[in-house]
Design a protein around this motif. Structure first.
Motif, PDB file in Angstrom:
ATOM      1  N   ASN A 283      42.681  37.930  32.682  1.00  0.00           N
ATOM      2  CA  ASN A 283      42.270  38.236  34.049  1.00  0.00           C
ATOM      3  C   ASN A 283      42.057  37.005  34.923  1.00  0.00           C
ATOM      4  OD1 ASN A 283      41.529  41.365  34.273  1.00  0.00           O
ATOM      5  ND2 ASN A 283      40.972  40.676  32.218  1.00  0.00           N
ATOM      6  N   TYR A 284      41.642  35.884  34.310  1.00  0.00           N
ATOM      7  CA  TYR A 284      41.203  34.747  35.134  1.00  0.00           C
ATOM      8  C   TYR A 284      41.709  33.385  34.651  1.00  0.00           C
ATOM      9  CZ  TYR A 284      38.018  38.108  37.238  1.00  0.00           C
ATOM     10  OH  TYR A 284      37.504  39.205  37.894  1.00  0.00           O
ATOM     11  N   ILE A 355      33.613  33.692  40.423  1.00  0.00           N
ATOM     12  CA  ILE A 355      34.133  34.593  39.383  1.00  0.00           C
ATOM     13  C   ILE A 355      33.146  34.766  38.229  1.00  0.00           C
ATOM     14  CG2 ILE A 355      36.524  33.999  39.936  1.00  0.00           C
ATOM     15  CD1 ILE A 355      36.562  32.540  37.151  1.00  0.00           C
ATOM     16  N   GLU A 358      32.128  38.380  37.178  1.00  0.00           N
ATOM     17  CA  GLU A 358      33.191  39.157  36.533  1.00  0.00           C
ATOM     18  C   GLU A 358      33.436  38.685  35.103  1.00  0.00           C
ATOM     19  OE1 GLU A 358      34.744  41.928  37.644  1.00  0.00           O
ATOM     20  OE2 GLU A 358      33.219  41.796  39.203  1.00  0.00           O
ATOM     21  N   LYS A 361      30.747  40.087  33.012  1.00  0.00           N
ATOM     22  CA  LYS A 361      30.978  41.526  32.832  1.00  0.00           C
ATOM     23  C   LYS A 361      31.963  41.779  31.692  1.00  0.00           C
ATOM     24  CE  LYS A 361      32.445  45.636  35.445  1.00  0.00           C
ATOM     25  NZ  LYS A 361      32.919  46.120  36.774  1.00  0.00           N
ATOM     26  N   ILE A 362      33.008  40.965  31.598  1.00  0.00           N
ATOM     27  CA  ILE A 362      33.981  41.114  30.508  1.00  0.00           C
ATOM     28  C   ILE A 362      33.308  40.872  29.168  1.00  0.00           C
ATOM     29  CG2 ILE A 362      36.042  40.090  29.444  1.00  0.00           C
ATOM     30  CD1 ILE A 362      37.079  39.599  32.298  1.00  0.00           C
TER      31      ILE A 362
END
Length: 395
Positions: A283-284, A355, A358, A361-362
């Motif tokens: 994702n990042y 970020i 997030e 959260k992952i």
């Protein structure tokens, strides 16, 4: 800063200054300041290909270290062979999680090396280690982490090994443009710590967070001297006598952690962050400025990878029980504890603040505790400040 003399006199070093000097003139690879050395692709794709990105290779070798000696003691005392499966995991994870720091999170190749004294370590132990290796690979496959076990070597080395040594080597082929180096760690970055303790969704039991660093210190500082008399093969006889098994605990003594005795707390298998890091990178990846595996050097490890930055860690996790027990038994200064043990988080990510939520959260999707534990700011020299519940320390 080197750690205190108690650790050094046991023949170990957190900073590994002599090792760094020995390799200082070696080629650093094709990506500067990467956590692991990146080398040209063995497939021969060293020039820009006609189609798609070029590739590179990364490989790392490490092992369970003296944690295998602790497993030996526990097995001899209890007959519990399952501890050897944990040692197999330790040897793998110490490599896999280093590779995570450069962005290699799957399609890995693993080989193992077991050196033993056959008179002390029988075939049933070797069998448990090999089975543990395959079981860990199978468990990771369920998390979409492909690790191919390519076998290895078991050597009977009684003349040089008193008990057993369990090591592994892990390699990967990856796209060059997906490599993460630490060159982008910069002013304004926040540091996300991933907890080393607790129970993730891919673990079967509580993990104390001990990892595979500092076990020489932990073993001798926590356990009773009677183990020296009973198992003289479990330590270096050249070590000063006043540093050999100086604690008050037996391996089977209860702890403050429900269902775990002293031996089990110290032998908690090293947690892998592979499923979590893989999801974060999917994702990042472009936004990750650096990833640090807090192994040798523990919370000071990052100092090897930054330049003209002040790294501030001012919101750490509460100290897990295993580290409090070690410090209480040894009376090791807290400043040294942070140089030897991860103290609650063994992986940290350096990212832009926007970020952070997030990424956390992952991690929590996998039932892994994560939080912002600090930040980076410009300075004219490298500096690390740890503000903790045990005091403020500068390195």
């Amino acid at each position: 800063m080197e750690t205190g003399t108690r650790y050094e006199q046991r023949g170990v070093s957190a900073s590994k200054t002599d090792v760094k000097n020995a390799v200082s003139n070696l080629d650093k690879g094709i990506v500067s300041n990467s956590f692991c050395k990146i080398v040209p692709d063995v497939m021969g794709e060293n020039k820009k290909p006609l189609f798609g990105p070029s590739y590179c290779n990364v490989m790392h070798a490490d092992g369970a270290g003296t944690k295998s000696v602790l497993a030996y003691l526990y097995w001899k005392e209890t007959g519990d062979l399952s501890v050897w499966k944990g040692i197999a995991q330790d040897a793998i994870v110490m490599n896999v999680d280093d590779l995570l720091c450069v962005g290699a999170s799957t399609n890995l190749m693993l080989t193992s090396t077991i050196g033993r004294n056959r008179f002390m370590v029988p075939g049933e132990v070797v069998k448990a280690i090999v089975e543990g290796t395959q079981e860990f690979c199978d468990r990771m496959a369920k998390e979409h982490i492909n690790i191919t076990f390519a076998g290895g070597e078991t050597a009977d080395l009684g003349d040089s090994i008193r008990t057993v040594v369990v090591d592994s080597t892990v390699g990967a082929r990856m796209k060059r443009n997906e490599v993460i180096s630490c060159n982008r760690i910069q002013d304004g970055d926040v540091i996300i710590g991933l907890a080393s303790f607790g129970k993730t969704s891919y673990e079967d039991a509580y993990n104390s967070g001990i990892g595979s660093n500092g076990l020489t210190s932990a073993r001798h500082d926590v356990l009773k001297h009677e183990y020296a008399e009973k198992y003289p093969e479990s330590y270096d006889n050249a070590m000063p006598a006043n540093l050999v098994y100086t604690g008050s605990k037996s391996l089977t003594d209860p702890t403050g952690v429900e269902g775990m005795n002293v031996g089990q707390l110290l032998l908690s298998p090293t947690r892998t962050y592979a499923p979590v890091i893989k999801a974060i990178l999917e994702n990042y990846r472009p936004s990750i400025h650096g990833i640090i595996h807090c192994t040798g050097g523990a919370q000071t490890k990052v100092m090897n990878f930054v330049k003209n930055l002040h790294v501030v860690k001012n919101s750490l996790f509460a100290t897990p029980p295993v580290f409090s027990m070690i410090q209480s038994e040894s009376n090791t200064p807290w400043q040294e504890m942070f140089q030897v043990f991860n103290m609650g988080h063994r992986m940290e990510l350096y990212v832009k603040e926007n970020i952070a939520a997030e990424v956390i959260k992952i991690a929590r999707y996998f039932n892994l505790e994560a939080k912002v534990i600090g930040y980076c700011e410009n300075t004219n020299k490298n500096m690390l400040t740890i503000d903790s519940e045990h005091g403020s320390f500068t390195y």
